[in-house]
Design an enzyme around this catalytic site. Structure first.
Site, PDB file in Angstrom:
ATOM      1  N   TYR A   1     -20.275  36.928  -3.227  1.00  0.00           N
ATOM      2  CA  TYR A   1     -19.390  37.675  -4.113  1.00  0.00           C
ATOM      3  C   TYR A   1     -19.916  39.036  -4.553  1.00  0.00           C
ATOM      4  O   TYR A   1     -19.144  39.866  -5.030  1.00  0.00           O
ATOM      5  CB  TYR A   1     -19.035  36.796  -5.318  1.00  0.00           C
ATOM      6  CG  TYR A   1     -18.279  35.559  -4.883  1.00  0.00           C
ATOM      7  CD1 TYR A   1     -16.928  35.623  -4.621  1.00  0.00           C
ATOM      8  CD2 TYR A   1     -18.937  34.359  -4.664  1.00  0.00           C
ATOM      9  CE1 TYR A   1     -16.229  34.511  -4.175  1.00  0.00           C
ATOM     10  CE2 TYR A   1     -18.255  33.238  -4.215  1.00  0.00           C
ATOM     11  CZ  TYR A   1     -16.896  33.322  -3.964  1.00  0.00           C
ATOM     12  OH  TYR A   1     -16.208  32.232  -3.500  1.00  0.00           O
TER      13      TYR A   1
ATOM     14  N   PHE B   1     -14.526  25.968 -13.106  1.00  0.00           N
ATOM     15  CA  PHE B   1     -13.085  26.097 -12.889  1.00  0.00           C
ATOM     16  C   PHE B   1     -12.817  26.521 -11.460  1.00  0.00           C
ATOM     17  O   PHE B   1     -13.713  26.938 -10.747  1.00  0.00           O
ATOM     18  CB  PHE B   1     -12.442  27.061 -13.886  1.00  0.00           C
ATOM     19  CG  PHE B   1     -12.916  28.490 -13.798  1.00  0.00           C
ATOM     20  CD1 PHE B   1     -12.344  29.364 -12.877  1.00  0.00           C
ATOM     21  CD2 PHE B   1     -13.913  28.972 -14.634  1.00  0.00           C
ATOM     22  CE1 PHE B   1     -12.758  30.690 -12.806  1.00  0.00           C
ATOM     23  CE2 PHE B   1     -14.341  30.297 -14.568  1.00  0.00           C
ATOM     24  CZ  PHE B   1     -13.762  31.152 -13.653  1.00  0.00           C
TER      25      PHE B   1
END
Length: 440
Positions: free
Chosen positions: A149, A440
């Site tokens: 990322y 999440f």
């Protein structure tokens, strides 16, 4: 039009189309299409075929999210996507007990059969441009692999630590609590615990607001019923006025071969007050027939370390957890409070062009900031502490979890003015270490 049906990013769709792939949104009201996407998501994380109950829960609990897939129409199972991503807006707690709207990104998967075709890049850049078009100041995600990322402007913004506590050495020395502990059922926690959660999450920068599906999975009333739910116990702390202020979800694994050597695994512990925090940890450390407490995903700056008789009885293994990506510098920086007044000029580079520019950050004596974009290549004000950095470093600084001193020593910042890193470190610091208490 809502966030969930914002049109697909045209640039990403065109790029994938050149490779014979189709990028599109899933109609989450279409149970067949959504089920195929959910099974592809589970496959991407090497999970088994998702059980019918879990599918039904997700069909209901996550239908509101923006659900995106990539399809290869030449495969035998053309209705199942070869890549997935899910996203939704959620409040993110920032320093100063405030929140900012963030774009939560989850379920990023690419099938092993379709690696190295630029799919992940197209998905992530599409998500970032979509969030920017919706005027959401930053994106956040929790990662299973940390090497991906950074190239898209993300950086670790909140760390976590796994704690392993030897209860034979870690005698509790913290304060006495004036309230009471109670066993409650998972169902009661599900019904009544959200109010505690919503107060507690404002205590730590990095926490997000959980949707109903994430909350149900956290407390164990949703998900695979075969996975440990029967072993989960819940203890709630009520203060002297009878108001619930915290809870812990845990399970006990049997000691082998010695029955006195059980391990308590803390699934989740959250407290809205310091007293509740101390009471819950004391309960865990003083359980009979227990030799170890294991607590993953805790803060890197737990007060517990100062509430035990032997700090070496607490073993900590830190890791990155919440990653952030700034999309709108003025909106993001003005949403949080600061630890010291200052006048800071930032020259931010961003390969995707979403957050690039020069900005003047003026912080008053109350920690409130005003951010002014500086036109073009205008010189940085001579009376400001000037720094050059990438959008990655800005994300690392944003919640106060990383010091500008550290980044300067690592060669990740450039000072335009001597002592600029000192000024940034003083202003951006957070009194509470940033922490996200769940996935999440």
């Amino acid at each position: 039009m809502t966030f969930s049906d914002t049109p697909i990013d045209a640039a990403a769709a065109e790029r994938l189309n050149e490779h014979g792939l189709r990028l599109g949104l899933v109609d989450t009201s279409d149970a067949v299409a959504f089920t195929a996407w959910l099974q592809a998501d589970a496959r991407g994380f090497y999970g088994p075929q998702t059980a019918r109950r879990e599918i039904d829960e997700q069909l209901t609990g996550t239908a509101y999210r923006r659900t995106t897939g990539v399809w290869d129409d030449t495969t035998p199972d053309a209705s199942t996507p070869v890549a997935t991503v899910s996203s939704w807006p959620t409040p993110l707690t920032v320093p100063g007990v405030g929140t900012v709207s963030s774009w939560a990104i989850s379920s990023v998967t690419v099938a092993p059969t379709h690696r190295r075709r630029g799919i992940a890049r197209a998905l992530l850049e599409s998500e970032l441009r979509t969030a920017a078009s919706l005027r959401i100041p930053l994106a956040v995600l929790t990662v299973s692999e940390s090497t991906i990322y950074g190239r898209y402007g993300f950086a670790p913004a909140a760390m976590a630590a796994e704690l392993t506590i030897d209860t034979r050495r870690a005698r509790f020395t913290g304060p006495e609590a004036s309230g009471r502990l109670h066993f409650v059922s998972l169902e009661r926690l599900r019904e009544q615990g959200r109010e505690v959660m919503d107060r507690a999450r404002l205590r730590a920068p990095g926490e997000i607001q959980l949707d109903d599906h994430l909350w149900d999975r956290l407390v164990g009333t949703a998900g695979d019923p075969k996975k440990e739910s029967p072993q989960r116990r819940v203890v709630r702390y009520d203060d002297a006025d009878g108001i619930a202020q915290g809870f812990v979800v845990y399970r006990v694994t049997e000691g082998e071969p010695d029955f006195t050597q059980h391990t308590v695994v803390v699934e989740y512990l959250l407290a809205a007050t310091d007293e509740a925090y101390a009471a819950l940890w004391r309960y865990l450390l003083e359980m009979d027939l227990v030799s170890t407490v294991s607590a993953p995903l805790r803060s890197v700056d737990e007060p517990l370390l100062w509430q035990v008789s032997d700090v070496r009885a607490v073993r900590r293994v830190p890791t990155d957890h919440l990653w952030a990506r700034i999309l709108d510098v003025p909106a993001a920086l003005s949403a949080r409070s600061y630890g010291a007044p200052g006048r800071i000029a930032l020259d931010v580079s961003d390969p995707l062009g979403l957050a690039a520019g020069r900005f003047l950050l003026e912080i008053d004596a109350h920690g409130v900031a005003e951010v002014t974009p500086l036109a073009g290549n205008a010189d940085l004000p001579a009376d400001a502490a000037g720094l050059a950095l990438t959008v990655n470093e800005l994300a690392a600084l944003y919640l106060g979890g990383t010091s500008a001193h550290t980044l300067l020593r690592a060669g990740r910042l450039t000072e335009f003015t001597s002592g600029a890193a000192d000024a940034v470190a003083a202003s951006f610091r957070s009194a509470t270490a940033p922490w996200l208490s769940t996935w999440f």
